[in-house]
Design a protein around this motif. Structure first.
Motif, PDB file in Angstrom:
ATOM      1  N   HIS A 167      27.180 -46.628 -23.476  1.00  0.00           N
ATOM      2  CA  HIS A 167      26.727 -45.240 -23.393  1.00  0.00           C
ATOM      3  C   HIS A 167      26.988 -44.670 -21.999  1.00  0.00           C
ATOM      4  O   HIS A 167      27.484 -43.556 -21.846  1.00  0.00           O
ATOM      5  CB  HIS A 167      25.224 -45.151 -23.700  1.00  0.00           C
ATOM      6  CG  HIS A 167      24.886 -45.205 -25.160  1.00  0.00           C
ATOM      7  ND1 HIS A 167      25.556 -44.470 -26.115  1.00  0.00           N
ATOM      8  CD2 HIS A 167      23.923 -45.894 -25.831  1.00  0.00           C
ATOM      9  CE1 HIS A 167      25.032 -44.704 -27.306  1.00  0.00           C
ATOM     10  NE2 HIS A 167      24.050 -45.566 -27.158  1.00  0.00           N
ATOM     11  N   ALA A 188      13.980 -45.097 -22.174  1.00  0.00           N
ATOM     12  CA  ALA A 188      14.507 -44.187 -23.191  1.00  0.00           C
ATOM     13  C   ALA A 188      15.837 -43.646 -22.701  1.00  0.00           C
ATOM     14  O   ALA A 188      16.115 -43.661 -21.497  1.00  0.00           O
ATOM     15  CB  ALA A 188      13.527 -43.045 -23.459  1.00  0.00           C
ATOM     16  N   GLY A 200      20.831 -36.367 -28.583  1.00  0.00           N
ATOM     17  CA  GLY A 200      20.039 -37.343 -29.327  1.00  0.00           C
ATOM     18  C   GLY A 200      19.105 -38.092 -28.395  1.00  0.00           C
ATOM     19  O   GLY A 200      19.517 -38.537 -27.317  1.00  0.00           O
ATOM     20  N   TRP A 202      16.774 -41.367 -27.901  1.00  0.00           N
ATOM     21  CA  TRP A 202      16.652 -42.729 -28.418  1.00  0.00           C
ATOM     22  C   TRP A 202      15.719 -43.531 -27.520  1.00  0.00           C
ATOM     23  O   TRP A 202      15.487 -43.193 -26.372  1.00  0.00           O
ATOM     24  CB  TRP A 202      18.030 -43.386 -28.481  1.00  0.00           C
ATOM     25  CG  TRP A 202      19.001 -42.593 -29.302  1.00  0.00           C
ATOM     26  CD1 TRP A 202      19.886 -41.651 -28.862  1.00  0.00           C
ATOM     27  CD2 TRP A 202      19.148 -42.646 -30.719  1.00  0.00           C
ATOM     28  NE1 TRP A 202      20.578 -41.112 -29.903  1.00  0.00           N
ATOM     29  CE2 TRP A 202      20.157 -41.699 -31.061  1.00  0.00           C
ATOM     30  CE3 TRP A 202      18.547 -43.380 -31.729  1.00  0.00           C
ATOM     31  CZ2 TRP A 202      20.566 -41.488 -32.383  1.00  0.00           C
ATOM     32  CZ3 TRP A 202      18.951 -43.169 -33.045  1.00  0.00           C
ATOM     33  CH2 TRP A 202      19.946 -42.242 -33.352  1.00  0.00           C
ATOM     34  N   VAL A 237      16.022 -36.383 -33.082  1.00  0.00           N
ATOM     35  CA  VAL A 237      15.441 -37.727 -33.108  1.00  0.00           C
ATOM     36  C   VAL A 237      15.410 -38.222 -34.555  1.00  0.00           C
ATOM     37  O   VAL A 237      15.013 -37.487 -35.464  1.00  0.00           O
ATOM     38  CB  VAL A 237      13.992 -37.741 -32.567  1.00  0.00           C
ATOM     39  CG1 VAL A 237      13.455 -39.169 -32.518  1.00  0.00           C
ATOM     40  CG2 VAL A 237      13.909 -37.082 -31.203  1.00  0.00           C
ATOM     41  N   ASP A 238      15.833 -39.470 -34.766  1.00  0.00           N
ATOM     42  CA  ASP A 238      15.528 -40.182 -36.010  1.00  0.00           C
ATOM     43  C   ASP A 238      14.240 -40.954 -35.730  1.00  0.00           C
ATOM     44  O   ASP A 238      14.264 -41.983 -35.050  1.00  0.00           O
ATOM     45  CB  ASP A 238      16.649 -41.153 -36.387  1.00  0.00           C
ATOM     46  CG  ASP A 238      17.901 -40.436 -36.884  1.00  0.00           C
ATOM     47  OD1 ASP A 238      17.823 -39.234 -37.175  1.00  0.00           O
ATOM     48  OD2 ASP A 238      18.960 -41.096 -36.979  1.00  0.00           O
TER      49      ASP A 238
END
Length: 267
Positions: A167, A188, A200, A202, A237-238
């Motif tokens: 990332h 995070a 996003g 995560w 967000v999931d």
């Protein structure tokens, strides 16, 4: 907000989500390939399949499409995740996935908010007494974050250090670590979706003894502020069943659900 206004908001956010976050944009910097309406993403850990829509395929065509994704990754010795959203059509898609050998994992709630709204709601919540929150690019910190996650989940999360490194190398992510006296207590990260308006969010897992002190909210606050600074309109967000109520109280809106359906080839 009236019920009709809220419904209109959900429709607007869901349309932006479907248009910008589904299909080709999900590949990031890893190898991808197309098979009709679906995109196959070849992550190192397991394959991933997504799409904007498979509506309109007849039953036999859809079954063959599902089987090809399963067999593509099985030939590589990899498990594969078919990411199913709650509003996807046809309605019998879960049954078709199950018939092809896919198994559902835990359902999550898809939440979206405007970055500016969250920044305003969490103004002054970016800091927690006794806790240092900082952005990091250091591989050693990624290792420490992975160790913290392993403790939280009582599982081996050592793979996360490499994922955070990827990332970071992409130039489209910021990783944050929360520390107390040099100990990582939470972490995070934010992933900026290139050529979209979305960031996003995560991570956010926190050691048990440090929960309930505002660290999770602080990590949301700093990432929202950074996303707004970089010009990203929306946060996505999931969310697990634990996180979803917290985030909805902060102003995030539930727009659909997502369920990973996973096929694991025999070894």
């Amino acid at each position: 907000m009236t019920e009709s206004s809220r419904s209109a908001q959900v429709i607007e956010l869901l349309a932006a989500y479907d248009e910008q976050l589904r299909g080709g944009s999900e590949g990031g910097s890893v190898p991808t390939s197309l098979d009709g309406p679906v995109i196959r993403v070849e992550y190192p850990s397991r394959g991933f399949v997504s799409y904007r829509s498979v509506e309109g395929l007849d039953g036999a065509e859809l079954d063959a499409l599902i089987a090809r994704q399963r067999d593509f990754f099985a030939a590589k010795g990899q498990a594969v995740e078919w990411k199913l959203r709650g509003h996807d059509l046809p309605a019998d898609l879960p049954e078709r996935l199950r018939a092809a050998g896919f198994v559902p994992e835990e359902q999550e709630t898809v939440l979206v908010a405007e970055s500016a709204d969250i920044v305003e709601r969490l103004r002054g919540r970016e800091h927690v007494d006794g806790v240092s929150i900082r952005r990091t690019e250091e591989p050693a910190d990624f290792e420490r974050i992975a160790a913290m996650e392993s403790t939280v989940w009582n599982d081996d999360w050592s793979w996360l250090a490499d994922e955070l490194g990827r990332h970071q190398a992409s130039g489209l992510a910021d990783i944050y670590v929360a520390e107390v006296d040099g100990q990582v207590v939470s972490a995070a990260w934010a992933v900026y979706r290139k050529e979209t308006e979305f960031t996003g969010l995560w991570g956010g897992s926190t050691l048990a003894e440090w929960r309930g002190r505002g660290i999770y909210k602080a990590l949301v606050a700093v990432r929202a502020a950074r996303a707004l600074e970089l010009g990203y309109k929306y946060l996505h967000v999931d969310a697990s069943d634990d996180s979803s109520p917290i985030l909805q109280r902060l102003g995030f809106v539930a727009i659909t659900t997502t369920t990973p359906w996973v096929f694991t080839p025999a070894r």
